[in-house]
Design a protein around this motif. Structure first.
Motif, PDB file in Angstrom:
ATOM      1  N   THR A 151      -0.640   4.678  -3.714  1.00  0.00           N
ATOM      2  CA  THR A 151       0.264   4.099  -4.666  1.00  0.00           C
ATOM      3  C   THR A 151       0.348   2.789  -5.042  1.00  0.00           C
ATOM      4  N   GLY A 152      -0.670   2.162  -4.220  1.00  0.00           N
ATOM      5  CA  GLY A 152      -0.974   0.415  -4.441  1.00  0.00           C
ATOM      6  C   GLY A 152       0.208  -0.214  -3.768  1.00  0.00           C
ATOM      7  N   ILE A 153       0.885   0.161  -2.837  1.00  0.00           N
ATOM      8  CA  ILE A 153       2.058  -0.438  -2.077  1.00  0.00           C
ATOM      9  C   ILE A 153       1.489  -0.884  -0.637  1.00  0.00           C
ATOM     10  N   VAL A 154       1.417  -2.074  -0.405  1.00  0.00           N
ATOM     11  CA  VAL A 154       0.909  -2.447   0.986  1.00  0.00           C
ATOM     12  C   VAL A 154       2.315  -2.997   1.838  1.00  0.00           C
ATOM     13  N   ASP A 155       3.273  -3.036   1.216  1.00  0.00           N
ATOM     14  CA  ASP A 155       4.300  -3.623   2.178  1.00  0.00           C
ATOM     15  C   ASP A 155       5.003  -2.351   2.638  1.00  0.00           C
ATOM     16  N   ASP A 156       5.304  -2.299   4.078  1.00  0.00           N
ATOM     17  CA  ASP A 156       5.891  -1.286   4.588  1.00  0.00           C
ATOM     18  C   ASP A 156       7.344  -1.068   4.197  1.00  0.00           C
ATOM     19  N   PRO A 204      11.787   7.224   8.373  1.00  0.00           N
ATOM     20  CA  PRO A 204      11.590   6.355   9.518  1.00  0.00           C
ATOM     21  C   PRO A 204      11.956   4.957   8.883  1.00  0.00           C
ATOM     22  N   HIS A 205      12.249   4.132   9.956  1.00  0.00           N
ATOM     23  CA  HIS A 205      12.593   2.819   9.720  1.00  0.00           C
ATOM     24  C   HIS A 205      11.070   2.059   9.395  1.00  0.00           C
ATOM     25  N   HIS A 206      11.047   0.999   8.434  1.00  0.00           N
ATOM     26  CA  HIS A 206       9.913   0.456   8.106  1.00  0.00           C
ATOM     27  C   HIS A 206       9.010  -0.074   9.169  1.00  0.00           C
ATOM     28  N   LEU A 233       6.138   2.156  10.789  1.00  0.00           N
ATOM     29  CA  LEU A 233       4.970   2.076  10.188  1.00  0.00           C
ATOM     30  C   LEU A 233       4.302   0.699  10.538  1.00  0.00           C
ATOM     31  N   THR A 234       5.030  -0.305  10.715  1.00  0.00           N
ATOM     32  CA  THR A 234       4.408  -1.751  11.262  1.00  0.00           C
ATOM     33  C   THR A 234       3.792  -1.459  12.598  1.00  0.00           C
ATOM     34  N   ARG A 235       4.521  -1.100  13.437  1.00  0.00           N
ATOM     35  CA  ARG A 235       4.029  -0.783  14.730  1.00  0.00           C
ATOM     36  C   ARG A 235       2.937   0.209  14.880  1.00  0.00           C
ATOM     37  N   GLY A 286      -5.093  -0.828  15.355  1.00  0.00           N
ATOM     38  CA  GLY A 286      -5.848  -1.874  15.389  1.00  0.00           C
ATOM     39  C   GLY A 286      -6.886  -1.969  14.386  1.00  0.00           C
ATOM     40  N   ALA A 287      -8.213  -1.819  15.081  1.00  0.00           N
ATOM     41  CA  ALA A 287      -9.463  -1.903  14.138  1.00  0.00           C
ATOM     42  C   ALA A 287      -9.545  -0.810  13.322  1.00  0.00           C
ATOM     43  N   LYS A 288      -8.795   0.435  13.432  1.00  0.00           N
ATOM     44  CA  LYS A 288      -8.728   1.563  12.652  1.00  0.00           C
ATOM     45  C   LYS A 288      -8.310   0.904  11.315  1.00  0.00           C
ATOM     46  N   SER A 289      -6.988   0.298  11.426  1.00  0.00           N
ATOM     47  CA  SER A 289      -6.245  -0.461  10.228  1.00  0.00           C
ATOM     48  C   SER A 289      -7.242  -1.173   9.337  1.00  0.00           C
ATOM     49  N   ASP A 290      -8.127  -2.052   9.922  1.00  0.00           N
ATOM     50  CA  ASP A 290      -8.899  -2.872   9.040  1.00  0.00           C
ATOM     51  C   ASP A 290      -9.764  -1.888   8.209  1.00  0.00           C
TER      52      ASP A 290
END
Length: 67
Positions: free
Chosen positions: A7-12, A38-40, A43-45, A51-55
């Motif tokens: 959806t183009g949303i990058v902020d948790d 879930p609490h935002h 998603l951040t945690r 780690g590298a997978k999110s890159d």
């Protein structure tokens, strides 16, 4: 997080707010209408633990073009 990418949303925080209102996002991620999201920070945690997978996801979103 994939729903955010699609959806183009990058902020948790914004992704959770959007999922609270849009039934399609809830359906996509498997939450019912009356289930608590879930609490935002969850998603951040998850993103930090990946780690590298999110890159690789970040580079994919950086290279993708809006439709």
């Amino acid at each position: 997080m994939l729903a955010g990418l699609l959806t183009g949303i990058v902020d948790d925080r914004k992704l959770i707010r959007e999922a609270q209102v849009h039934i399609a996002i809830r359906w996509f991620v498997g939450y019912g209408l009356h289930e608590q999201l879930p609490h935002h920070s969850s998603l951040t945690r998850i993103r930090q633990r990946a780690g590298a997978k999110s890159d690789s996801v970040g580079s994919l979103s950086a290279r993708s073009r809006p439709i």
